[in-house]
Design an enzyme around this catalytic site. Structure first.
Site, PDB file in Angstrom:
ATOM      1  N   TYR A   8     -11.980  -7.248   6.419  1.00 51.93           N
ATOM      2  CA  TYR A   8     -11.024  -7.680   5.859  1.00 51.93           C
ATOM      3  C   TYR A   8     -10.847  -8.977   5.354  1.00 51.93           C
ATOM      4  O   TYR A   8     -10.850  -9.875   5.981  1.00 51.93           O
ATOM      5  CB  TYR A   8      -9.961  -6.438   5.634  1.00 51.93           C
ATOM      6  CG  TYR A   8      -8.393  -6.818   5.076  1.00 51.93           C
ATOM      7  CD1 TYR A   8      -8.438  -6.705   4.409  1.00 51.93           C
ATOM      8  CD2 TYR A   8      -7.270  -8.179   5.882  1.00 51.93           C
ATOM      9  CE1 TYR A   8      -7.565  -6.109   3.401  1.00 51.93           C
ATOM     10  CE2 TYR A   8      -6.582  -7.840   4.874  1.00 51.93           C
ATOM     11  CZ  TYR A   8      -6.577  -7.451   2.990  1.00 51.93           C
ATOM     12  OH  TYR A   8      -5.055  -7.662   2.714  1.00 51.93           O
ATOM     13  N   LYS A  25      -1.620 -16.779   7.749  1.00 48.34           N
ATOM     14  CA  LYS A  25      -1.136 -16.071   8.695  1.00 48.34           C
ATOM     15  C   LYS A  25      -0.260 -17.293   9.226  1.00 48.34           C
ATOM     16  O   LYS A  25       1.090 -17.378   8.998  1.00 48.34           O
ATOM     17  CB  LYS A  25      -2.199 -15.234   9.312  1.00 48.34           C
ATOM     18  CG  LYS A  25      -2.784 -14.187   8.237  1.00 48.34           C
ATOM     19  CD  LYS A  25      -2.767 -12.712   9.271  1.00 48.34           C
ATOM     20  CE  LYS A  25      -2.242 -11.700   8.106  1.00 48.34           C
ATOM     21  NZ  LYS A  25      -4.008 -10.714   7.741  1.00 48.34           N
ATOM     22  N   TYR A  74       0.475  -1.302   0.035  1.00 48.88           N
ATOM     23  CA  TYR A  74       0.035  -0.330   0.308  1.00 48.88           C
ATOM     24  C   TYR A  74       0.171   1.041  -0.024  1.00 48.88           C
ATOM     25  O   TYR A  74       0.407   2.199   0.660  1.00 48.88           O
ATOM     26  CB  TYR A  74      -0.553  -0.231   1.322  1.00 48.88           C
ATOM     27  CG  TYR A  74      -1.559  -1.188   1.186  1.00 48.88           C
ATOM     28  CD1 TYR A  74      -2.382  -1.668   0.390  1.00 48.88           C
ATOM     29  CD2 TYR A  74      -1.238  -2.292   2.567  1.00 48.88           C
ATOM     30  CE1 TYR A  74      -3.351  -2.423   0.658  1.00 48.88           C
ATOM     31  CE2 TYR A  74      -2.240  -3.200   2.631  1.00 48.88           C
ATOM     32  CZ  TYR A  74      -2.868  -3.873   1.569  1.00 48.88           C
ATOM     33  OH  TYR A  74      -3.594  -5.380   1.618  1.00 48.88           O
ATOM     34  N   ASP A  97     -13.530 -16.438   7.930  1.00 48.31           N
ATOM     35  CA  ASP A  97     -12.699 -16.200   8.000  1.00 48.31           C
ATOM     36  C   ASP A  97     -11.498 -16.033   8.728  1.00 48.31           C
ATOM     37  O   ASP A  97     -11.376 -15.845   9.894  1.00 48.31           O
ATOM     38  CB  ASP A  97     -12.473 -15.110   6.936  1.00 48.31           C
ATOM     39  CG  ASP A  97     -10.467 -14.308   6.084  1.00 48.31           C
ATOM     40  OD1 ASP A  97      -9.976 -15.065   6.999  1.00 48.31           O
ATOM     41  OD2 ASP A  97     -10.699 -13.352   5.440  1.00 48.31           O
TER      42      ASP A  97
HETATM   43  C1  LIG Z   1      -4.325 -10.883   6.109  1.00 44.81           C
HETATM   44  C2  LIG Z   1      -5.661 -11.661   6.434  1.00 44.81           C
HETATM   45  C3  LIG Z   1      -6.386 -11.913   5.094  1.00 44.81           C
HETATM   46  C4  LIG Z   1      -5.498 -12.320   3.837  1.00 44.81           C
HETATM   47  O1  LIG Z   1      -4.131 -12.632   3.622  1.00 44.81           O
HETATM   48  P1  LIG Z   1      -2.763 -12.965   3.014  1.00 44.81           P
HETATM   49  O2  LIG Z   1      -1.869 -13.796   3.317  1.00 44.81           O
HETATM   50  O3  LIG Z   1      -2.517 -11.533   3.049  1.00 44.81           O
HETATM   51  O4  LIG Z   1      -3.626 -12.108   1.315  1.00 44.81           O
HETATM   52  C5  LIG Z   1      -7.398 -12.498   4.374  1.00 44.81           C
HETATM   53  N1  LIG Z   1      -8.251 -12.651   5.333  1.00 44.81           N
HETATM   54  C6  LIG Z   1      -7.931 -11.926   6.456  1.00 44.81           C
HETATM   55  C7  LIG Z   1      -9.201 -11.796   8.331  1.00 44.81           C
HETATM   56  C8  LIG Z   1      -6.850 -11.920   7.493  1.00 44.81           C
HETATM   57  O5  LIG Z   1      -6.573 -10.669   8.370  1.00 44.81           O
END
Ligand SMILES: *Cc1c(COP(=O)(O)O)cnc(C)c1O
Length: 425
Positions: free
Chosen positions: A145, A275, A17, A246
Site C-alpha cells: 500500500y 504519518k 472509503y 516507503d
Molecule cells: C498511509 C500510507 C501512505 C499514504 O499516506 P497519506 O498521508 O495517507 O497520503 C503511503 N504509504 C504507506 C506505507 C502508508 O502507510
C-alpha cells in the site's frame, strides 16, 4: 446549527472509503488527551490506532502544542518558492542525520501519497536525465500500500489494493509475489526467486523498485524477513535499478528500529516518510534522496518538477521538529520492545481461538488475523462498548498505539481486543 453534527455529517460529508448515501456510523469526538479519545456523549476510549500510525506522543501533548503556538505567532505559512525558514532547515538537517546513510537531499510534501508521487517522479526523472529514458517502469511486491493518488495506486496491490476500479487508467507495473518468508521464521532463499527473476527480466525498462520495508501495512499487516529486503537491495544494485523505501508507516521507531530499513542494514536511494513525522498534529511528509539521484536529476541544469503550494509549511515543520526531539530524547529503544512483549502476552487468549488465523507483533504493532472478514459496523460498536478505539479492516484486527501508552492501558486494550474477537466466532 440547524442539524445535529451527526446528522449533517451523515448527509453531506465523505469519510475514508465510505458511501455518501449509506455511510457507516461515525462517532463524534469532543476532545482527546494522552491515549484517550473522549466522545461527545461522555464515553472515553483508549486509543489503539494512534490515528493511523501518527500520534506517537499522545493527544494534546503540551510540548507539541507549545511548538505550534510559538510558530503561529511568528508565521503560519510562507511560500517555499524563493523563500526559506529555520523550521524547514532544521527539520531537513535532523531527517538527514537520523535516516539511513546516503540520503542527503530532502523534498517536503504535504501528505504521504504526495511524497510517494514525488519519489516515483524522482526515479523517472533520474533515468531521463542520465540518458536512459527507456527505464520508466516500476516494480513492487504484491500486498503493498502506497497511498490513494494515481501514481501511488499504480504500485498498490493490484487486486486487494482497493484500487482495482482504476485498473484501466493506471500504468501497468511489474509485481513480484508477496514475500513468503515471515519475519519470525528462518529465511528460505526460494521466497526470493520470483522477485529476482522479474527484476532480471525487466532490468532494462525499470526505473525503480518501491516497497514498504519489513512491514506491509494497509495492504495486509504482514511482517517479512529482513533477509528478503537485503536481497532486494543487492538485486537493485546488480541490475541498476533504484530502490525506494516507503517508510511512511514504519518510520520513527514503530518497528523497534528508527526506520525499518535499519533492521536489514540497508539504505534506499529514495525514502518516503510521513504519518508520525509531526506526532500526528498536521499533515506533512518528506521524500529523501541520495546525492546520486539528486545530482543526476540536476545535471545539465535539470530541475525537479514538483512544488506544492504548502511545501515546507512552517507550522508543520515546527511541530515535526518538536516531535522528533521528543522521540529522540525519549527511551523509545527500550519502551517499544516492552510494548511489543506486553501486546504479545496480552494477545495470548486470542491465539487459542478457533476462528483466529494468526497473532503477530513487531515493535509497537500488534495484529490478530481472523479467518473471516469482520462485520465493520458491529465490531466497531463492540470495541466502543468495551472502551477502546480499534478500527479493523477485512480479517485484520490490529493496533499501533501511541508510544506513551502505559502498561495498564495497554493491558486494557489487549484484553478488550481478546473479548471482542471472541464475540466474532
Ligand atoms: C498511509 C500510507 C501512505 C499514504 O499516506 P497519506 O498521508 O495517507 O497520503 C503511503 N504509504 C504507506 C506505507 C502508508 O502507510
Amino acid at each position: 446549527m440547524t442539524k445535529s453534527i451527526l446528522e449533517f455529517d451523515r448527509e453531506h460529508i465523505w469519510h475514508p472509503y465510505t458511501s455518501a448515501t449509506h455511510p457507516l456510523n461515525a462517532y463524534p469526538v469532543d476532545h482527546a488527551e494522552g491515549v484517550r479519545i473522549f466522545l461527545s456523549d461522555g464515553r472515553e476510549l483508549i486509543d489503539g490506532m494512534a490515528s493511523w500510525w501518527s500520534v506517537i506522543h499522545g493527544y494534546n501533548n503540551p510540548v507539541l502544542n507549545k511548538a505550534l503556538v510559538d510558530q503561529t505567532s511568528k508565521m503560519a505559512h510562507v511560500m517555499f518558492g524563493g523563500l526559506t525558514h529555520e523550521p524547514a532547515v532544521k527539520l531537513a538537517e535532523t531527517l538527514i542525520k537520523i535516516s539511513p546513510a546516503n540520503l542527503d537531499h530532502v523534498f517536503f510534501a504535504d501528505s504521504g501519497s504526495v511524497s510517494v508521487e514525488v519519489a516515483l517522479k524522482m526515479a523517472i526523472q533520474y533515468w531521463q536525465a542520465i540518458g536512459r529514458p527507456e527505464k520508466n517502469r516500476l516494480m513492487t511486491i504484491k500486498g503493498g500500500y502506497h497511498g490513494d493518488t494515481l501514481g501511488a495506486m499504480s504500485v498498490c496491490d493490484p487486486v486487494n489494493g482497493m484500487h482495482s476500479l482504476f485498473t484501466s487508467v493506471l500504468p501497468k507495473h511489474i509485481f513480484a509475489e508477496i514475500p513468503a518468508c515471515r519475519y519470525d521464521e528462518p529465511f528460505d532463499e526460494n521466497c526470493f526467486t520470483d522477485f529476482l527473476d522479474k527484476i532480471e527480466r525487466h532490468a532494462d525498462e525499470l526505473a525503480a523498485v518501491i516497497l514498504e520495508p519489513i512491514v506491509q501495512g494497509a495492504g495486509g499487516m504482514r511482517f517479512y524477513s529482513p533477509q528478503y529486503l537485503k536481497m532486494v537491495r543487492a538485486a537493485c544494485d546488480k541490475n541498476n535499478v533504484l530502490l525506494i523505501c516507503d517508510e511512511i508507516a514504519t518510520g520513527f521507531g514503530r518497528t523497534g528500529a528508527l526506520f525499518a530499513s535499519n533492521i536489514a542494514g540497508i539504505s534506499p536511494d529514495i525514502m518516503c516518510v510521513g504519518k508520525s513525522l509531526t506526532g500526528g498534529y498536521m499533515t506533512l511528509a518528506a521524500t529523501l534522496a541520495s546525492s546520486k539521484v539528486a545530482r543526476g536529476i540536476s545535471a545539465d541544469g535539470g530541475v525537479f518538477m514538483h512544488g506544492p503550494t504548502f511545501m515546507g509549511n512552517p507550522l508543520a515543520c515546527a511541530v515535526a521538529n518538536a516531535s522528533l526531539k521528543l522521540l529522540l530524547e525519549s527511551d523509545w529503544e527500550k519502551r517499544i520492545p516492552e510494548i511489543s512483549a506486553r501486546m504479545d502476552k496480552g494477545f495470548a487468549p486470542c491465539r487459542a481461538m478457533e476462528h483466529v488465523a494468526d497473532v503477530r507483533t513487531l515493535g509497537a504493532i500488534g495484529v490478530v488475523e481472523l479467518k473471516k472478514a469482520v462485520e465493520m459496523e458491529k465490531i466497531q460498536r463492540q470495541f466502543v462498548e468495551h472502551g477502546v478505539w480499534v478500527r479493523p479492516f477485512g480479517r485484520l484486527v490490529y493496533i499501533m498505539p501511541p508510544y506513551v501508552i502505559s502498561d495498564a492501558d495497554l493491558d486494557k486494550l489487549t484484553s478488550a481486543i481478546c473479548k471482542v474477537v471472541e464475540l466474532q466466532k
